[in-house]
Design an enzyme around this catalytic site. Structure first.
Site, mmCIF file in Angstrom:
data_model
loop_
_atom_site.group_PDB
_atom_site.id
_atom_site.type_symbol
_atom_site.label_atom_id
_atom_site.label_comp_id
_atom_site.label_asym_id
_atom_site.label_seq_id
_atom_site.Cartn_x
_atom_site.Cartn_y
_atom_site.Cartn_z
ATOM 1 N N LYS A 76 0.860 -1.188 0.000
ATOM 2 C CA LYS A 76 0.000 0.000 0.000
ATOM 3 C C LYS A 76 0.894 1.235 0.000
ATOM 4 O O LYS A 76 1.928 1.263 0.688
ATOM 5 C CB LYS A 76 -0.900 -0.028 1.241
ATOM 6 C CG LYS A 76 -1.908 1.110 1.322
ATOM 7 C CD LYS A 76 -2.820 0.931 2.547
ATOM 8 C CE LYS A 76 -3.845 2.048 2.661
ATOM 9 N NZ LYS A 76 -4.761 1.861 3.829
ATOM 10 N N SER A 151 -9.709 2.012 3.085
ATOM 11 C CA SER A 151 -8.818 2.770 2.220
ATOM 12 C C SER A 151 -7.810 1.881 1.493
ATOM 13 O O SER A 151 -7.078 2.374 0.631
ATOM 14 C CB SER A 151 -8.053 3.798 3.065
ATOM 15 O OG SER A 151 -7.193 3.144 3.992
ATOM 16 N N SER A 175 -10.136 -0.490 7.387
ATOM 17 C CA SER A 175 -9.627 -0.286 6.025
ATOM 18 C C SER A 175 -8.908 -1.483 5.417
ATOM 19 O O SER A 175 -8.501 -1.430 4.259
ATOM 20 C CB SER A 175 -8.698 0.934 5.995
ATOM 21 O OG SER A 175 -9.451 2.100 6.212
#
Length: 509
Positions: A76, A151, A175
């Site tokens: 990420k 997210s 998330s």
């Protein structure tokens, strides 16, 4: 090799049926073929990946390396990576190249993981739909008109579509678990402090936790074993031994008690999702576990509490991005005050500004007692609820999200509705507990997630429960329809020399 687990790829590598370079090259080709639709990557690093794959192949040829050696992977874009852009999906950090690796990145690299690139996300991890990214929204591989969740939506979409077998994520209010549920994969959020936050760009420091998105609980166990452990550079890191999570898989659960919070199954849960979750729980009954109704009476406080605590911490953490010390600097400002205003005004997106303003308000002198102090007291009530329940049960189970994946743009103009999408996950972060989502069925052709919650540092039993379910079901093996089209475009015998170096998305370099 698309949609193969880390465990399966590791066996093939050690048997010399395939090389790490071939795996990396094939994954890069899949990214090139499919990511134009998904937008799951912000950057891709072919040269770096292939060089690391060559080193892994040399290790394997000497009979060295572990279960993660030579496995393609993605991080990420919130984790600092030395020499590789770390943008947090924000214009504010669009050109930031860190001089060091986050602890999570360095530990996985030491374990032999091959980083292919960095995945898209909500800006500074603020969002539940991956629509707040400066680089555009990510699309769900099960339906390109729908959100993959946020997210960590870029990581989830990339894993679900078979572009990589696993990726890192971060979980501040759900998330990792929510996007895992919406894309039909496994997502693990460890106990707060179990995995170092050093080098992870901070959103809300008392809630953020690094974890993984994978195709199976077995893979999550392997990755957590490599990532977890004390880190002296993170003052919140837990100085506790790291168990062999993979070795705990397969243990019997007969006689174990599973708590079902009645508040998780109220009218807000979509009926088909409720049916899928209840069907999944019957498997545990067949394995000898006992289902027990419990109550988390303070659960209703979790969303308002989170949206006071998290913005308060983000308003403090993001104050460093002012165009002077860090981040985007607006050209043309005439005074220092104007420089601050224009740099932050143009560098941050709307959702980040909304949370900074909320956080600054609740921390201001006139409103601290009325909002922030009360929120901290409510947080304690939520943690006490869980503590009381874990005196009676071994794990807690329920849905991960109230609905399957929603359409892109459907909730973007209604922040409250968007925030409520995390209603079953947020309390876990406020209490600092480990949580996990695994696929357990479908609703109207879209994946549904089963959430399992454990006591502090109970990741081993949690992963074991998930693994046993995946041995008895096949929901985690279902493949999104769009993956087939992407894979069909890839030559079956792609070689490393055929790996792309630049593509139409401009992400490969």
């Amino acid at each position: 090799m698309s949609r193969r687990t880390i465990t399966e790829l590791g066996r093939a590598l050690r048997a010399r049926e395939v090389s790490s370079r071939e795996l990396a090259a094939a994954a890069l080709a899949r990214i090139e073929a499919a990511d134009g639709d998904l937008n799951s990557f912000i950057s891709v690093e072919p040269a770096m990946a292939l060089a690391a794959a060559d080193r892994a192949d040399q290790q394997l040829a000497r009979g060295e390396g572990g279960p993660l050696t030579g496995i393609p992977f993605a991080h990420k874009d919130i984790f600092c990576t030395a020499g590789v852009k770390t943008t947090c999906a924000s214009k504010m950090l669009a050109d930031f190249i860190p001089p060091y690796d986050a602890t999570v990145v360095s530990r996985l690299a030491e374990a032999g993981i091959i980083m292919l690139g960095k995945t898209n996300m909500d800006e500074f991890a603020m969002g539940s739909s991956n629509e707040t990214s400066f680089f555009g929204p990510v699309r769900n591989p099960w339906d390109l008109h729908r959100s993959p969740g946020g997210s960590s939506g870029g990581s989830a979409a990339a894993v679900a579509a078979g572009l990589v077998p696993a990726a890192t994520g971060t979980d501040t209010g759900g998330s990792i678990r929510q996007p895992a549920a919406l894309t039909g994969i496994t997502g693990l959020k460890p106990t707060y402090g179990r995995v170092s936050r050093y080098g992870m760009v901070a959103f809300a420091s008392s809630l953020d936790q690094a974890g993984v998105l994978t195709l199976s609980a077995e893979d999550a166990a392997l990755l957590l074993g490599a990532m977890a452990g004390f880190d002296p550079r993170d003052s919140t890191s837990a100085d506790l031994p790291v168990p062999d999570y993979a070795a705990q898989l397969g243990s019997a659960v007969a006689g174990k008690r599973i708590g079902l919070p009645k508040e998780f199954f109220d009218a807000g849960l979509e009926p088909a999702s409720a049916t899928a979750v209840r069907e999944a729980l019957r498997i545990y009954e067949r394995l000898g576990a006992k289902l027990v109704e419990i109550s988390l009476p303070s659960l209703a406080l979790s969303v308002p509490t989170y949206y006071i605590v998290a913005p308060a911490e983000c308003s403090s953490n993001l104050s460093r991005f002012d165009g002077v010390r860090f981040g985007y600097r607006h050209e043309g400002a005439q005074t220092l005050e104007e420089l601050y205003k224009k740099s932050r005004g143009h560098g941050f997106g709307a959702e980040v500004k909304r949370r900074i303003l909320t956080g600054t308000y609740v921390l201001s002198a006139g409103y601290y007692d009325a909002y922030y102090l009360k929120a901290q007291k409510a947080r304690q009530l939520i943690a006490d609820d869980f503590r009381r329940c874990f005196a009676e049960v071994d794990i807690i189970a329920g849905p991960t999200a109230p609905t399957p994946a929603f359409r892109l743009g459907e909730k973007v103009d209604d922040p409250v509705q968007m925030y409520l999408n995390d209603i079953y996950t947020i309390a876990v972060n406020l209490a600092g507990l480990p949580g996990l989502s695994i696929p357990c069925g479908f609703s109207a052709g879209l994946p549904v997630g089963l959430q399992l919650i454990g006591p502090h540092f109970g990741e081993g039993p949690l992963l074991n429960f998930a693994h046993l379910y995946q041995r008895e079901s096949d929901w985690h093996t279902r493949t999104p329809p769009n993956v087939g089209a992407a894979s069909a475009a890839i030559p079956p015998s792609i070689t490393a020399e055929a790996a792309p170096t630049a593509g139409p998305t401009g992400k490969l370099r």
